[in-house]
Design a protein around this motif. Structure first.
Motif, mmCIF file in Angstrom:
data_model
loop_
_atom_site.group_PDB
_atom_site.id
_atom_site.type_symbol
_atom_site.label_atom_id
_atom_site.label_comp_id
_atom_site.label_asym_id
_atom_site.label_seq_id
_atom_site.Cartn_x
_atom_site.Cartn_y
_atom_site.Cartn_z
ATOM 1 N N LEU A 28 -4.381 5.953 0.604
ATOM 2 C CA LEU A 28 -3.671 4.693 0.387
ATOM 3 C C LEU A 28 -4.311 3.890 -0.731
ATOM 4 N N GLU B 19 0.846 -1.185 0.000
ATOM 5 C CA GLU B 19 0.000 0.000 0.000
ATOM 6 C C GLU B 19 0.879 1.231 0.000
ATOM 7 N N PRO C 81 0.589 5.799 -1.260
ATOM 8 C CA PRO C 81 -0.354 6.853 -1.649
ATOM 9 C C PRO C 81 -0.798 6.750 -3.118
#
Length: 67
Positions: free
Chosen positions: A31, A22, A24
């Motif tokens: 996320l 995960e 940005p």
């Protein structure tokens, strides 16, 4: 991991990258699920990525990264 075999790959095969994490979202910053992987395509190993960001309804799929 996936092990690839082919006429252009070393005789014992080669472990291919397969990473999920995960990070940005490039669109909204929340996320998102990222997947970077290698795939055996007709005797050569190519790198790909997918990014899924459900929260903003977007996804990028199967981008090819040539060497």
């Amino acid at each position: 991991m996936v092990r690839g075999y082919g006429s252009c790959i070393e005789s014992g095969g080669m472990e291919l990258d397969d990473e999920r994490f995960e990070a940005p979202c490039p669109s909204c910053g929340e996320l998102a699920r990222h997947h970077y992987f290698q795939q055996l395509d007709g005797g050569s190993i190519n790198a790909y990525r997918t990014i899924d960001y459900d929260h903003c309804g977007h996804s990028s799929g199967y981008d090819f990264f040539p060497d």
